[in-house]
Motif scaffolding. Structure first.
Motif, PDB file in Angstrom:
ATOM      1  N   UNK A  91       0.848  -1.200   0.000  1.00 13.24           N
ATOM      2  CA  UNK A  91       0.000   0.000   0.000  1.00 13.24           C
ATOM      3  C   UNK A  91       0.881   1.246   0.000  1.00 13.24           C
ATOM      4  N   UNK A  92       1.966   1.157   0.821  1.00  9.95           N
ATOM      5  CA  UNK A  92       2.858   2.298   0.942  1.00  9.95           C
ATOM      6  C   UNK A  92       3.534   2.584  -0.396  1.00  9.95           C
ATOM      7  N   UNK A  93       3.937   1.495  -1.073  1.00  7.30           N
ATOM      8  CA  UNK A  93       4.617   1.677  -2.362  1.00  7.30           C
ATOM      9  C   UNK A  93       3.682   2.362  -3.343  1.00  7.30           C
ATOM     10  N   UNK A  94       2.398   1.904  -3.367  1.00  6.79           N
ATOM     11  CA  UNK A  94       1.517   2.503  -4.363  1.00  6.79           C
ATOM     12  C   UNK A  94       1.180   3.936  -3.982  1.00  6.79           C
ATOM     13  N   UNK A  95       1.020   4.220  -2.645  1.00  9.60           N
ATOM     14  CA  UNK A  95       0.728   5.629  -2.318  1.00  9.60           C
ATOM     15  C   UNK A  95       1.954   6.501  -2.562  1.00  9.60           C
ATOM     16  N   UNK A  96       3.136   5.886  -2.393  1.00  6.75           N
ATOM     17  CA  UNK A  96       4.358   6.647  -2.639  1.00  6.75           C
ATOM     18  C   UNK A  96       4.435   7.056  -4.115  1.00  6.75           C
ATOM     19  N   UNK A  97       4.163   6.075  -4.989  1.00 10.66           N
ATOM     20  CA  UNK A  97       4.237   6.363  -6.422  1.00 10.66           C
ATOM     21  C   UNK A  97       3.216   7.434  -6.803  1.00 10.66           C
ATOM     22  N   UNK A  98       1.963   7.278  -6.291  1.00 14.47           N
ATOM     23  CA  UNK A  98       0.954   8.262  -6.702  1.00 14.47           C
ATOM     24  C   UNK A  98       1.266   9.630  -6.094  1.00 14.47           C
ATOM     25  N   UNK A  99       1.790   9.624  -4.834  1.00 14.35           N
ATOM     26  CA  UNK A  99       2.115  10.899  -4.195  1.00 14.35           C
ATOM     27  C   UNK A  99       3.227  11.624  -4.965  1.00 14.35           C
ATOM     28  N   UNK A 100       4.301  10.870  -5.255  1.00 11.30           N
ATOM     29  CA  UNK A 100       5.437  11.511  -5.924  1.00 11.30           C
ATOM     30  C   UNK A 100       5.012  12.030  -7.298  1.00 11.30           C
ATOM     31  N   UNK A 101       4.258  11.199  -8.046  1.00  9.75           N
ATOM     32  CA  UNK A 101       3.890  11.667  -9.384  1.00  9.75           C
ATOM     33  C   UNK A 101       2.998  12.902  -9.295  1.00  9.75           C
ATOM     34  N   UNK A 102       2.081  12.894  -8.310  1.00 12.69           N
ATOM     35  CA  UNK A 102       1.185  14.039  -8.147  1.00 12.69           C
ATOM     36  C   UNK A 102       1.956  15.289  -7.739  1.00 12.69           C
ATOM     37  N   UNK A 154       3.659   7.210   7.898  1.00 11.80           N
ATOM     38  CA  UNK A 154       4.056   7.671   6.571  1.00 11.80           C
ATOM     39  C   UNK A 154       2.832   7.882   5.674  1.00 11.80           C
ATOM     40  N   UNK A 155       2.808   9.001   5.000  1.00 10.04           N
ATOM     41  CA  UNK A 155       1.789   9.397   4.009  1.00 10.04           C
ATOM     42  C   UNK A 155       0.425   9.753   4.594  1.00 10.04           C
ATOM     43  N   UNK A 156       0.307   9.725   5.923  1.00  9.17           N
ATOM     44  CA  UNK A 156      -1.023  10.060   6.435  1.00  9.17           C
ATOM     45  C   UNK A 156      -1.215  11.571   6.457  1.00  9.17           C
ATOM     46  N   UNK A 157      -2.325  12.041   5.878  1.00 11.50           N
ATOM     47  CA  UNK A 157      -2.681  13.457   5.909  1.00 11.50           C
ATOM     48  C   UNK A 157      -4.074  13.572   6.514  1.00 11.50           C
ATOM     49  N   UNK A 158      -4.266  14.661   7.258  1.00 10.82           N
ATOM     50  CA  UNK A 158      -5.563  14.819   7.924  1.00 10.82           C
ATOM     51  C   UNK A 158      -6.653  15.069   6.882  1.00 10.82           C
ATOM     52  N   UNK A 159      -7.901  14.807   7.306  1.00  6.75           N
ATOM     53  CA  UNK A 159      -9.007  14.882   6.355  1.00  6.75           C
ATOM     54  C   UNK A 159      -9.364  16.326   5.980  1.00  6.75           C
TER      55      UNK A 159
END
Ligand code: ATP
Ligand code: MG
Length: 530
Positions: free
Chosen positions: A275-286, A448-453
């Motif tokens: 999950x972390x890998x996929x959120x990392x990829x989407x986060x970095x690309x975004x 890691x990668x958690x952001x508030x709502x």
């Protein structure tokens, strides 16, 4: 001796009785029998030790032994030889007692007909053989019951313990004599278990009604160790289908449970990592896409309208390009820093630092990069003596917390930055009056990668605080926060000044001049890195 003939040991001290019996046997056919006649018990026992007899016709009143004692001595010495007791009219009672004591049958002297004699001999031999087979079978089954690693308890239909095998005694940490006759639910091991006496009684009642039940239970075994057991109660029925006993089995599955839990944990970790890998990829690309599109648009405008643009307009576009590049640089730095911290490669390398000066410069730099809507107020309490901290890690901690305070206060406002240097603790407090953090997110922010709502369109990756936490932990410190949505947020970091690595001890011992100490420390870390 005829091979098919029956070997009879006749133990009779009365010569006429003995003669009569032998004659009766001959009358039935000499070839059928081979008779050894002895008058004393001692001779009979010694004969049995030397050869095998199919049956003994035993008079209980012998010159060297009388009554039931004769029987007891004979059956102890030759347990597998079927016995037919020879008795007179007057001692039929003894003969009956003898039959109750494992003797096959008895013959009353003077009433022995050839037919009766043959019938009794053949029947006694057959019964003896069946009994021997039964005993062997019972012996085998008891061996299995006693030695099986499965723990087995036999209980009555009302739950009273009849017998426990060795594995059960070991598992329940008890002795046979302490538990036989007691209700199953009174075994001490149940005290700390997930089962209660009421539940056990209901299980026993169901099994007594013919049901088989099986459950996984947690209970205290021998040596007070908590165990997981696979627990089952099954009814044992007779040939009419009536439940006569209950078989309670228990199997220690603690190891299996542990392995299962480890497997689940490993599987969860793998899932989290994916999950972390996929959120990392989407986060970095975004996060890269935004500044890149700013750069592309600015370059296109500069290329297409270069001649029409005024100098201030041109420098505005160059400024946008620079800001976007800085953002990307910052993101790359953060990703690299996170990569290092995630691989456990972040190192605590303390140097003596003029904390007040360091924080003041940091505040000024951040104030400059803020867009003018924010005012950072820095306050220092305590003695302005140098402190031993890792400058890089501390810079990361403070920059992130102060940037967050600016970023998450979109309306602008005052940000209080307090540093308290007291005894052996450094306290940093950063307070803003921004958007605040919803309670449900507060515990998860350091992941890691958690952001508030409630971040809305405020950009961010959710990496900052997870790295901050690692930097704080490397100082053996703590970080906590207080926040209310719409009111503001306060982050507090406490670092221990007693946390000393070997380098820091060397630094303290070798002098007080800040410049030379810092220089030395850098050399030390450089040497270490090399
Ligand atoms: P970046 O990795 O660029 O710092 P980020 O700011 O989203 O991205 P963190 O610094 O780890 O990531 O913060 C995690 C989350 O915590 C933020 O997304 C935000 O929701 C919340 N947060 C952190 N600081 C504050 C603050 N001062 N006020 C309100 N929310 C905050
Ligand atoms: Mg942040």
């Amino acid at each position: 001796m005829n091979k098919a003939s029956i070997n009879i040991l006749l133990v009779e001290d009365n010569p006429s009785d003995a003669k009569l019996l032998q004659q009766t046997l001959w009358h039935l056919g000499k070839e059928k029998w081979h008779v050894v006649h002895l008058e004393r018990l001692s001779d009979a026992l010694s004969a049995c030790s030397k050869r095998v007899f199919d049956i003994v016709l035993l008079d209980l009143s012998l010159p060297d032994s009388q009554g039931l004692k004769t029987l007891a001595k004979f059956s102890t010495a030759a347990p597998n030889v079927p016995i037919v007791v020879l008795t007179g009219f007057d001692d039929e009672d003894i003969a009956l007692q003898a039959v109750a004591n494992s003797v096959q049958d008895y013959l009353v002297k003077g009433q022995i007909t050839p037919k009766l004699l043959e019938h009794v001999i053949r029947y006694a031999i057959e019964r003896g053989q069946i009994l021997n087979q039964l005993q062997e079978c019972q012996h085998r089954l008891r061996g299995v019951f006693k030695q099986t690693p499965q723990s087995i308890v036999l209980v009555t239909c009302s739950g009273m313990i009849v017998e426990m095998n060795q594995s059960a005694l070991n598992l329940w940490g008890t002795q046979q004599q302490d538990c036989v006759g007691k209700p199953l639910w009174e075994l001490e091991s149940w005290n700390l278990s997930s089962a209660n006496p009421g539940w056990l009684k209901s299980i026993i009642a169901k099994a007594a009604d013919g049901e088989s039940l099986r459950h996984e239970l947690h209970l205290r075994g021998a040596n007070d160790a908590m165990l997981w057991i696979d627990f089952s109660v099954r009814p044992l029925k007779d040939e009419t289908g009536k439940v006569v006993l209950l078989i309670v089995e228990a199997w220690d599955i603690s190891e299996q449970k542990r392995a299962e839990a480890e497997m689940i944990k490993a599987w969860q970790q793998e899932r989290e990592l994916n999950e972390m890998k996929s959120s990392f990829v989407s986060m970095v690309s975004h996060e890269f896409r935004n500044p890149m599109s700013v750069i592309r648009t600015a370059i296109e405008l500069l290329e297409s309208y270069n001649h029409q643009l005024s100098d201030p307009q041109r420098s505005k576009y160059f400024g946008k390009i620079q800001t976007a590049i800085r953002q990307m640089q910052q993101l790359l730095d953060e990703v690299l820093f996170w990569g290092k911290s995630d691989a456990g490669k972040l190192q605590y390398e303390p140097t003596l630092l003029d904390l007040q000066n360091f924080c003041s410069e940091l505040t000024q730099n951040l104030q400059l990069s803020a867009n003018g809507k924010h005012q950072i107020i820095f306050r220092f309490q305590g003695k302005p003596t140098p402190v031993l901290v890792d400058e890089n890690l501390l810079r990361y901690i403070l920059t992130n917390l102060l940037s967050n305070a600016i970023k998450y206060s979109p309306q602008g406002g005052v940000i209080q930055f307090d540093v308290i240097c007291q005894d052996d603790t450094l306290t940093f407090q950063i307070q803003d009056s921004g958007i605040g953090i919803p309670i449900k997110d507060q515990q998860l922010l350091f992941e890691t990668f958690h952001r508030a709502s409630n971040v809305g369109s405020i950009p961010g990756t959710g990496l900052g605080l997870s790295i901050v936490k690692k930097c704080v932990e490397l100082h053996q410190g703590q970080i906590c926060l207080e926040s209310q949505v719409g009111v503001g947020t306060t982050f507090t970091v406490k670092l221990s000044l007693n946390h000393q690595s070997p380098q820091s001890l060397e630094l303290i011992e070798s002098g007080s001049d800040l410049q030379s100490l810092n220089h030395k420390s850098h050399r030390l870390s450089a040497g270490k890195n090399a």
